[in-house]
Structure formats: structure tokens, C-alpha cells
Design a protein around this motif. Structure first.
Motif, PDB file in Angstrom:
ATOM      1  N   PHE A 110     -41.693 -22.588  48.084  1.00  0.00           N
ATOM      2  CA  PHE A 110     -41.035 -23.885  48.191  1.00  0.00           C
ATOM      3  C   PHE A 110     -40.834 -24.239  49.662  1.00  0.00           C
ATOM      4  CE2 PHE A 110     -39.970 -22.380  43.963  1.00  0.00           C
ATOM      5  CZ  PHE A 110     -40.208 -23.514  43.196  1.00  0.00           C
ATOM      6  N   PHE A 111     -41.240 -25.441  50.016  1.00  0.00           N
ATOM      7  CA  PHE A 111     -41.227 -25.846  51.423  1.00  0.00           C
ATOM      8  C   PHE A 111     -39.823 -25.896  52.010  1.00  0.00           C
ATOM      9  CE2 PHE A 111     -45.545 -28.284  51.319  1.00  0.00           C
ATOM     10  CZ  PHE A 111     -46.170 -27.085  51.021  1.00  0.00           C
ATOM     11  N   LYS A 112     -38.822 -26.110  51.175  1.00  0.00           N
ATOM     12  CA  LYS A 112     -37.455 -26.188  51.695  1.00  0.00           C
ATOM     13  C   LYS A 112     -37.033 -24.887  52.363  1.00  0.00           C
ATOM     14  CE  LYS A 112     -35.403 -24.944  47.223  1.00  0.00           C
ATOM     15  NZ  LYS A 112     -34.538 -25.424  46.110  1.00  0.00           N
ATOM     16  N   SER A 113     -37.744 -23.791  52.046  1.00  0.00           N
ATOM     17  CA  SER A 113     -37.421 -22.495  52.642  1.00  0.00           C
ATOM     18  C   SER A 113     -38.363 -22.119  53.773  1.00  0.00           C
ATOM     19  CB  SER A 113     -37.475 -21.399  51.563  1.00  0.00           C
ATOM     20  OG  SER A 113     -36.574 -21.671  50.524  1.00  0.00           O
ATOM     21  N   MET A 114     -39.373 -22.937  54.047  1.00  0.00           N
ATOM     22  CA  MET A 114     -40.361 -22.622  55.076  1.00  0.00           C
ATOM     23  C   MET A 114     -39.897 -23.146  56.427  1.00  0.00           C
ATOM     24  SD  MET A 114     -42.587 -21.103  53.200  1.00  0.00           S
ATOM     25  CE  MET A 114     -43.739 -20.860  54.525  1.00  0.00           C
ATOM     26  N   ALA A 115     -39.960 -22.296  57.447  1.00  0.00           N
ATOM     27  CA  ALA A 115     -39.456 -22.659  58.773  1.00  0.00           C
ATOM     28  C   ALA A 115     -40.168 -23.887  59.326  1.00  0.00           C
ATOM     29  CB  ALA A 115     -39.611 -21.480  59.733  1.00  0.00           C
ATOM     30  N   ARG A 116     -41.491 -23.952  59.187  1.00  0.00           N
ATOM     31  CA  ARG A 116     -42.234 -25.088  59.751  1.00  0.00           C
ATOM     32  C   ARG A 116     -41.841 -26.391  59.073  1.00  0.00           C
ATOM     33  NH1 ARG A 116     -46.944 -25.590  62.812  1.00  0.00           N
ATOM     34  NH2 ARG A 116     -47.167 -27.782  63.372  1.00  0.00           N
ATOM     35  N   ALA A 117     -41.645 -26.362  57.760  1.00  0.00           N
ATOM     36  CA  ALA A 117     -41.227 -27.561  57.040  1.00  0.00           C
ATOM     37  C   ALA A 117     -39.825 -27.986  57.458  1.00  0.00           C
ATOM     38  CB  ALA A 117     -41.277 -27.309  55.542  1.00  0.00           C
ATOM     39  N   GLN A 118     -38.946 -27.017  57.698  1.00  0.00           N
ATOM     40  CA  GLN A 118     -37.592 -27.326  58.157  1.00  0.00           C
ATOM     41  C   GLN A 118     -37.625 -27.960  59.546  1.00  0.00           C
ATOM     42  OE1 GLN A 118     -35.784 -23.468  57.870  1.00  0.00           O
ATOM     43  NE2 GLN A 118     -35.421 -23.626  55.659  1.00  0.00           N
ATOM     44  N   ILE A 119     -38.479 -27.432  60.422  1.00  0.00           N
ATOM     45  CA  ILE A 119     -38.614 -27.984  61.774  1.00  0.00           C
ATOM     46  C   ILE A 119     -39.139 -29.414  61.715  1.00  0.00           C
ATOM     47  CG2 ILE A 119     -39.951 -27.795  63.918  1.00  0.00           C
ATOM     48  CD1 ILE A 119     -39.883 -24.709  63.453  1.00  0.00           C
ATOM     49  N   ALA A 120     -40.112 -29.645  60.830  1.00  0.00           N
ATOM     50  CA  ALA A 120     -40.727 -30.972  60.722  1.00  0.00           C
ATOM     51  C   ALA A 120     -39.863 -31.945  59.941  1.00  0.00           C
ATOM     52  CB  ALA A 120     -42.096 -30.853  60.041  1.00  0.00           C
ATOM     53  N   GLY A 121     -38.782 -31.459  59.322  1.00  0.00           N
ATOM     54  CA  GLY A 121     -37.946 -32.315  58.495  1.00  0.00           C
ATOM     55  C   GLY A 121     -38.654 -32.762  57.234  1.00  0.00           C
ATOM     56  N   GLU A 122     -39.486 -31.872  56.667  1.00  0.00           N
ATOM     57  CA  GLU A 122     -40.270 -32.182  55.473  1.00  0.00           C
ATOM     58  C   GLU A 122     -39.995 -31.134  54.386  1.00  0.00           C
ATOM     59  OE1 GLU A 122     -42.139 -34.743  55.018  1.00  0.00           O
ATOM     60  OE2 GLU A 122     -42.622 -35.537  57.000  1.00  0.00           O
ATOM     61  N   PRO A 123     -38.817 -31.142  53.807  1.00  0.00           N
ATOM     62  CA  PRO A 123     -38.451 -30.073  52.867  1.00  0.00           C
ATOM     63  C   PRO A 123     -39.013 -30.233  51.460  1.00  0.00           C
ATOM     64  CG  PRO A 123     -36.644 -31.626  53.068  1.00  0.00           C
ATOM     65  CD  PRO A 123     -37.693 -32.082  54.045  1.00  0.00           C
ATOM     66  N   GLN A 124     -39.533 -31.427  51.118  1.00  0.00           N
ATOM     67  CA  GLN A 124     -40.016 -31.635  49.757  1.00  0.00           C
ATOM     68  C   GLN A 124     -41.374 -30.961  49.569  1.00  0.00           C
ATOM     69  OE1 GLN A 124     -39.631 -34.330  51.840  1.00  0.00           O
ATOM     70  NE2 GLN A 124     -37.727 -35.301  51.209  1.00  0.00           N
ATOM     71  N   GLY A 125     -41.523 -30.295  48.439  1.00  0.00           N
ATOM     72  CA  GLY A 125     -42.841 -29.799  48.088  1.00  0.00           C
ATOM     73  C   GLY A 125     -42.912 -28.302  47.900  1.00  0.00           C
ATOM     74  N   MET A 126     -44.105 -27.880  47.499  1.00  0.00           N
ATOM     75  CA  MET A 126     -44.342 -26.455  47.274  1.00  0.00           C
ATOM     76  C   MET A 126     -45.838 -26.179  47.248  1.00  0.00           C
ATOM     77  SD  MET A 126     -43.838 -25.831  43.200  1.00  0.00           S
ATOM     78  CE  MET A 126     -44.754 -26.800  41.997  1.00  0.00           C
ATOM     79  N   LEU A 127     -46.165 -24.898  47.447  1.00  0.00           N
ATOM     80  CA  LEU A 127     -47.511 -24.381  47.239  1.00  0.00           C
ATOM     81  C   LEU A 127     -47.474 -23.494  46.006  1.00  0.00           C
ATOM     82  CD1 LEU A 127     -50.458 -23.803  48.117  1.00  0.00           C
ATOM     83  CD2 LEU A 127     -49.549 -21.871  49.412  1.00  0.00           C
ATOM     84  N   LYS A 128     -48.448 -23.669  45.143  1.00  0.00           N
ATOM     85  CA  LYS A 128     -48.494 -22.948  43.868  1.00  0.00           C
ATOM     86  C   LYS A 128     -49.866 -22.306  43.723  1.00  0.00           C
ATOM     87  CE  LYS A 128     -47.869 -24.105  38.937  1.00  0.00           C
ATOM     88  NZ  LYS A 128     -47.477 -25.212  38.040  1.00  0.00           N
ATOM     89  N   ILE A 129     -49.896 -20.986  43.588  1.00  0.00           N
ATOM     90  CA  ILE A 129     -51.146 -20.252  43.419  1.00  0.00           C
ATOM     91  C   ILE A 129     -51.204 -19.702  41.996  1.00  0.00           C
ATOM     92  CG2 ILE A 129     -52.593 -18.358  44.238  1.00  0.00           C
ATOM     93  CD1 ILE A 129     -51.116 -18.450  46.890  1.00  0.00           C
TER      94      ILE A 129
END
Length: 464
Positions: free
Chosen positions: A377-396
Motif C-alpha cells: 500500500f502506497f500510504k506506507s511507502m516512503a517515496r509516496a509519502q514524500i511525493a504526497g501521493e498516498p493513494q494506491g497500491m501494488l498487487k502481485i
């Protein structure tokens, strides 16, 4: 009237035509390109992919400025009109035309600007804008004329408030409320763009869920995001008639509902640009949407004539069209560049964007494949937090026994870039396609690509 002789003539300078022309020219063939515009690039550059994605980028920048608390120190949120935002797209279009014109010059491809049509299987007649008629003779011809929005006969597209995805680029004002009819890829993308400008959007979908070909969890995420951003989605609705009035448009639905807005954007299907090609002179048939049929070598029913891009139908993506055109030319020149293009990632440039490749959960469940899921989940990813883009996820999605990666689905910031890492691993032969790649490889930190490592660990933790 002059007569010119070529090895290959390509009709249409969009991605498919460009890919075909460049491959044939690099293989030493004498090539001509015919396009109905006075500039190269096709609908992709002038009306479709490039302007809509440039619009989307500008709208995202506006949204970031208006929602980022840091910017409040230098001013209040700003409102931008649609025509103002469109100027950024116009700048990108001119740069694209200049660079692509250079491709043809460097590769010695002759350009003919006019309407091309078949007089026989090896002859193209080009009627130029000034009325001059040129005749091109060729051993092989590649049809890459693209597509245009499908226009039902019962809708008055000459009305000043009724648009399709081509004419919307001439919109001279910013509507307060917009009806988007058709919730396919183009409809969803434009719904996002106008919503980002503060427009109230009514998105009318004739299906049960948005973009039903997507993994259902991704589709649901998009629906939630739309509902949170001034977009009302109306599922299972079909139009009965469209009424243009002096100050707007009234959409009458078969369910009995009526919706009024300042404008309507029609995004319900496309049709191939084949009606002016004179195909009746060479015996090539088209389907109900003006598309031509080809075999896996991109050859039509006439052996020396090929087709590529939107004019042949699926998947109607600029990325695939370029590769199809290149492959069509590869079938002609036999230089090892042919391939049947079926490994195509989905790229949907909504806000946030969506991209996927491979199987989704519904397909794997139906096929009774024992799969497992790993998510980041992007809300937990450092780069997404820095970019202010917390919505979303990667699903494998991966096979729980062999760990083979079966599908990658991404919703959010840089999704269309992220998906290619998964695509590369899925294309590795045999045991090299494995989820373990993502845990045994060091990713730069902080990056969005690191989501693969997080999702892989999450998936492995589910195994027992």
C-alpha cells in the motif's frame, strides 16, 4: 499528375504508421508516408494520447498546488480554466511534431500530405489539400489510418454543447457541470481531468462496474476515488436521446432519469478510419466499426496489404500500435523484427493512474489456479509519502507452489511506470519468472519500485 514508385507505402503517420515506416526504411526499403493532415503524428499526437496526457499532467500539478499545505504559505488555491490548461498540451504537440518530422527526414522517408485511397492493390492515389493528385505505386502497402470517436446518427454533434473526445479539445469555456457518456478508458480519463479542474462530473456507465476488464479490487478503488472527487457514476444506464438546449444539454436515459449539464462529452466507442480508403476497389471488407481483419503477420485478405494500430481493433493502445506497425513491416522485410503483439500492459491515465499486465483474480479463480496475493500500500511507502501521493497500491498475483508471477496490478502514483518491472520478470523463461526476484534484488530507496519488495514479502508471508 506525378507517379512515384516505392517498395512500401504507409497510410497514416500515427504510432502504427511511424513504427512501420521506420522499420521498413532501416531495412533499406524505399518508403513513402501518406497522412491526411499537414503534419505527422496522427490522432495520437494531435487529438488523443498526447494532448489528453499533457492535460492530465497539468491538472495534477494544479491539484497538488491546491491541496498541498506548504503552498498555502505563498498564496491561496488557484482556479484555472480549461482553455488555459489546454495551452500546455499545445506546446507538447508542437514539440512532438518537430521531433517526429525529423525521424522521417533522417530515414529518407518521403511525406505526402493528403487523402490517400486505393485504385488497385498496388496503387495509392493521394489528393492533396491544394487539389493536386499524386499517384504512388508500391509492392506492399500498410494501412495504419487509426480510428475516430464513434458518432451515433441520432446525436447532434454540431450543437455547441455536445462534444466527443476529438472536439473536446476545442472547448472554449470551463463547464460547471459535465456529463461524460461512456465509462471506458477515455471516459474515465476525461472524468478525472475535469474533476481535477473542479467540474462536477456525471459519468454514465452502461455496465455494472467501471472498467470491468480490470482486477475487481482495482476497479473498486477507482470507483471509490471517483466518488470522493466530484464524480457521480451512474451504472447500468443507457441513453434514450440527447437534447441540446440553449444553455446546456439534457440527457434522457432509458431508465426514465434525466440529467442536465452545461455540456456533454460522448466517449462511447471508436470506429476505424477506413471509409475514405477505397477498400471496395481491392476487395477488403470492414466490420461494423470500420475495422479491418489481419492475420498474426498483420496481413489482410489481400497478400501485399497489411494493417496495424487502431484500424485493426484490439487493443487500441498507442504503445501496442507502434509495435504492431513495426511487426507488420517486419513481416515484409523479414529482418527478424516480427512478433505477434499480445504482451501489452494496460495503461489508464486517470488520476491516480492504473496499469496492469497478466491475469487478474477473477480469471485465476475461474481457471482454478492456486494463486496467492502480495500487496504493497502506497500510504506506507516512503517515496509516496514524500511525493504526497498516498493513494494506491501494488498487487502481485503469483502461483503459490511455483512462485511464478501471474499478474501485476497497480493503482496510484507512477503506476504506468511501475508495471514494467513486473512485466520484465513475467517474460523471463521457466524458473526465472519468480516472486523471489523481488526479495533477492536490491531496490533503490526510497523509490516506488521498492513496492515490489514489500508486496513480495507480503505474499510470501501468506504461504504455509
Amino acid at each position: 499528375m506525378a507517379v512515384y514508385n516505392y517498395d512500401v507505402v504507409v497510410l497514416g503517420s500515427g504510432p502504427a504508421g511511424e513504427g512501420a515506416a521506420m522499420n521498413a526504411a532501416k531495412a533499406g526499403r524505399k518508403v513513402a508516408m501518406v497522412d491526411s493532415r499537414r503534419q505527422v503524428g496522427g490522432n495520437c499526437t494531435h487529438l488523443g494520447t498526447i494532448p489528453s496526457k499533457a492535460l492530465r499532467h497539468s491538472v495534477r500539478q494544479i491539484m497538488q498546488f491546491n491541496t498541498n499545505p506548504m503552498f498555502r504559505a505563498i498564496g491561496e488555491p488557484r482556479w484555472f480554466s480549461f482553455p488555459d490548461v489546454l495551452k500546455s498540451a499545445e506546446r507538447v504537440i508542437s514539440k512532438q511534431v518537430a521531433s517526429r518530422t525529423g525521424f522521417y527526414a533522417r530515414n529518407r522517408v518521403d511525406l505526402f500530405f493528403g487523402t490517400g485511397s486505393f485504385t488497385d492493390e498496388q496503387t495509392i492515389e493521394v489528393v492533396c489539400a491544394n487539389g493536386v493528385v499524386e499517384t504512388l505505386m508500391a509492392k506492399q502497402i500498410i494501412i495504419a489510418t487509426g480510428s475516430r470517436p464513434y458518432r451515433p446518427a441520432d446525436i447532434d454533434f454540431s450543437h455547441s454543447r455536445i462534444y466527443d473526445s476529438d472536439t473536446i479539445l476545442s472547448l472554449g469555456h470551463t463547464p460547471r457541470k459535465l456529463i461524460v457518456y461512456g465509462a471506458g478508458v477515455i471516459g474515465c480519463e476525461y472524468a478525472s481531468i475535469f474533476s481535477g479542474l473542479g467540474v462536477l462530473v456525471e459519468l454514465v456507465d452502461n455496465r455494472e462496474q467501471l472498467l470491468s476488464f480490470l482486477d475487481s479490487e482495482i476497479s473498486q478503488a477507482l470507483s471509490y476515488h471517483f466518488s470522493n472527487n466530484n464524480i457521480t457514476v451512474r451504472h447500468n444506464e443507457e441513453y434514450e436521446r440527447v437534447e441540446g438546449v440553449e444553455n446546456g444539454v439534457i440527457l434522457h436515459l432509458k431508465s426514465g432519469k434525466k440529467i442536465k449539464a452545461d455540456a456533454l462529452l460522448w466517449c462511447n466507442g471508436r470506429t476505424g478510419n477506413t471509409d475514405l480508403l477505397g477498400l471496395e476497389n481491392i476487395g477488403i471488407k470492414v466490420n461494423g466499426r470500420g475495422q479491418i481483419s489481419v492475420d498474426e503477420n498483420y496481413r489482410t485478405s489481400v497478400p501485399n496489404i497489411y494493417g496495424a494500430g487502431d484500424v485493426i481493433g484490439w487493443p487500441s493502445l498507442a504503445s501496442a500500435a507502434h509495435d504492431q506497425g513495426r511487426s507488420a513491416a517486419g513481416s515484409i522485410v523479414d529482418n527478424g523484427s516480427w512478433r505477434f503483439v499480445n504482451d501489452v500492459p494496460t495503461g489508464i491515465y486517470t488520476i491516480p493512474e492504473i496499469s496492469s499486465i497478466g491475469k487478474n483474480e477473477q480469471e485465476l479463480t475461474q481457471a482454478k489456479v492456486p494463486y496467492e496475493v502480495g500487496k504493497a500500500f502506497f500510504k506506507s511507502m516512503a517515496r509516496a509519502q514524500i511525493a504526497g501521493e498516498p493513494q494506491g497500491m501494488l498487487k502481485i498475483l503469483f502461483h503459490r507452489e511455483t512462485l511464478e508471477v501471474l499478474g501485476v496490478h497497480c493503482f496510484g502514483y507512477q503506476a504506468s511506470e511501475i508495471v514494467h518491472i513486473g512485466q520484465a520478470i513475467m517474460n523471463q523463461p521457466g524458473e526465472l519468472n519468480t516472486l523471489k526476484y523481488f526479495v533477492n534484488t536490491t531496490f533503490n530507496y526510497p523509490t516506488m519500485a521498492e513496492a515490489y519488495r514489500v508486496a513480495a514479502y507480503d505474499g510470501l508471508n501468506r504461504l504455509f
